[in-house]
Design a protein around this motif. Structure first.
Motif, PDB file in Angstrom:
ATOM      1  N   GLN A  13       0.836  -1.198   0.000  1.00  0.00           N
ATOM      2  CA  GLN A  13       0.000   0.000   0.000  1.00  0.00           C
ATOM      3  C   GLN A  13       0.875   1.254   0.000  1.00  0.00           C
ATOM      4  OE1 GLN A  13      -3.578   0.099  -0.138  1.00  0.00           O
ATOM      5  NE2 GLN A  13      -2.986  -1.946  -0.822  1.00  0.00           N
ATOM      6  N   ALA A  14       0.581   2.150  -0.932  1.00  0.00           N
ATOM      7  CA  ALA A  14       1.325   3.387  -1.046  1.00  0.00           C
ATOM      8  C   ALA A  14       0.349   4.501  -1.412  1.00  0.00           C
ATOM      9  CB  ALA A  14       2.418   3.259  -2.101  1.00  0.00           C
ATOM     10  N   ALA A  15       0.811   5.726  -1.295  1.00  0.00           N
ATOM     11  CA  ALA A  15      -0.042   6.867  -1.634  1.00  0.00           C
ATOM     12  C   ALA A  15       0.835   8.021  -2.090  1.00  0.00           C
ATOM     13  CB  ALA A  15      -0.886   7.279  -0.432  1.00  0.00           C
ATOM     14  N   GLY A  16       0.239   8.900  -2.884  1.00  0.00           N
ATOM     15  CA  GLY A  16       0.968  10.052  -3.375  1.00  0.00           C
ATOM     16  C   GLY A  16       0.023  11.115  -3.896  1.00  0.00           C
ATOM     17  N   CYS A  17       0.611  12.160  -4.432  1.00  0.00           N
ATOM     18  CA  CYS A  17      -0.168  13.277  -4.963  1.00  0.00           C
ATOM     19  C   CYS A  17       0.389  13.712  -6.302  1.00  0.00           C
ATOM     20  CB  CYS A  17      -0.115  14.480  -4.021  1.00  0.00           C
ATOM     21  SG  CYS A  17      -0.933  14.220  -2.435  1.00  0.00           S
ATOM     22  N   VAL A  18      -0.502  14.240  -7.115  1.00  0.00           N
ATOM     23  CA  VAL A  18      -0.086  15.012  -8.269  1.00  0.00           C
ATOM     24  C   VAL A  18      -0.096  16.446  -7.744  1.00  0.00           C
ATOM     25  CG1 VAL A  18      -0.552  15.654 -10.648  1.00  0.00           C
ATOM     26  CG2 VAL A  18      -1.071  13.334  -9.863  1.00  0.00           C
ATOM     27  N   ALA A  59      -0.053  10.188   1.841  1.00  0.00           N
ATOM     28  CA  ALA A  59       0.223  10.930   0.608  1.00  0.00           C
ATOM     29  C   ALA A  59       0.787  12.313   0.927  1.00  0.00           C
ATOM     30  CB  ALA A  59      -1.054  11.046  -0.222  1.00  0.00           C
ATOM     31  N   LEU A  60       0.176  13.001   1.878  1.00  0.00           N
ATOM     32  CA  LEU A  60       0.632  14.347   2.236  1.00  0.00           C
ATOM     33  C   LEU A  60       2.003  14.308   2.916  1.00  0.00           C
ATOM     34  CD1 LEU A  60      -2.754  15.845   3.430  1.00  0.00           C
ATOM     35  CD2 LEU A  60      -1.573  16.261   1.244  1.00  0.00           C
ATOM     36  N   ARG A  61       2.243  13.277   3.727  1.00  0.00           N
ATOM     37  CA  ARG A  61       3.557  13.117   4.370  1.00  0.00           C
ATOM     38  C   ARG A  61       4.625  12.912   3.302  1.00  0.00           C
ATOM     39  NH1 ARG A  61       6.221   8.754   4.894  1.00  0.00           N
ATOM     40  NH2 ARG A  61       4.423   7.369   4.766  1.00  0.00           N
ATOM     41  N   GLU A  62       4.349  12.038   2.340  1.00  0.00           N
ATOM     42  CA  GLU A  62       5.325  11.763   1.281  1.00  0.00           C
ATOM     43  C   GLU A  62       5.611  13.011   0.452  1.00  0.00           C
ATOM     44  OE1 GLU A  62       7.293   9.267   0.529  1.00  0.00           O
ATOM     45  OE2 GLU A  62       6.591   7.896   2.059  1.00  0.00           O
ATOM     46  N   VAL A  63       4.573  13.795   0.145  1.00  0.00           N
ATOM     47  CA  VAL A  63       4.782  15.037  -0.606  1.00  0.00           C
ATOM     48  C   VAL A  63       5.737  15.942   0.150  1.00  0.00           C
ATOM     49  CG1 VAL A  63       3.661  17.208  -1.282  1.00  0.00           C
ATOM     50  CG2 VAL A  63       2.656  15.027  -1.951  1.00  0.00           C
ATOM     51  N   GLU A  64       5.498  16.106   1.445  1.00  0.00           N
ATOM     52  CA  GLU A  64       6.356  16.996   2.223  1.00  0.00           C
ATOM     53  C   GLU A  64       7.782  16.448   2.330  1.00  0.00           C
ATOM     54  OE1 GLU A  64       6.383  19.740   6.237  1.00  0.00           O
ATOM     55  OE2 GLU A  64       4.711  18.380   5.916  1.00  0.00           O
TER      56      GLU A  64
END
Length: 143
Positions: A13-18, A59-64
């Protein structure tokens, strides 16, 4: 027990943002891409979830972590499922507007680029990531 009956491992399981912003120069839409030296690729900011972590929070953690920017989440974008290191990986994505922050190179991401959507589509290494740019444009009603 036959192979058909054996339990298969659930997807990672992973998450991210455009991640997007309005250009400080001309106000046009720009998409943020990250360069990962380990893979020498350009992609959207994303990563594996920590145990018990909510997908959007991850997702927000990874973006930061990857871009140095905080982001305001928007519309949910398509989930991408693919094989990575012999195991299925499921990445849930959101559109997210960059709010505050500044990039500092690190071991995981050594460069970021803010590009117009057509240039971002062309720079992305994986074709599966290109459809997310189109989904962002649709979500922002710019397609």
């Amino acid at each position: 027990m036959t192979q058909a009956n054996e339990a298969t491992e659930p997807p990672v399981q992973a998450a991210g943002c455009v991640l997007w912003r309005r250009s400080p120069v001309d106000g046009e839409l720009e998409v943020c891409l990250v360069h990962r030296p380990k893979y020498d690729d350009w992609s959207h900011p994303k990563g594996k979830l920590k145990r018990g972590e909510d997908h959007l929070a991850g997702a927000l953690r990874e973006v930061e972590e990857e871009t140095g920017h905080r982001a305001a989440p928007g519309t949910r974008l398509p989930t991408v499922l693919y094989m990575a290191n012999g195991r299925a990986k499921e990445v849930r994505y959101w559109a997210a507007e960059a709010t505050t922050g500044a990039f500092t190179p690190n071991d995981e991401v050594d460069r970021i680029l803010w590009l117009a959507p057509p240039a971002a589509r062309n720079r992305l290494t994986q074709p599966r990531d290109r459809t997310l740019v189109d989904a962002l444009l649709q979500a922002l009603r710019l397609a």
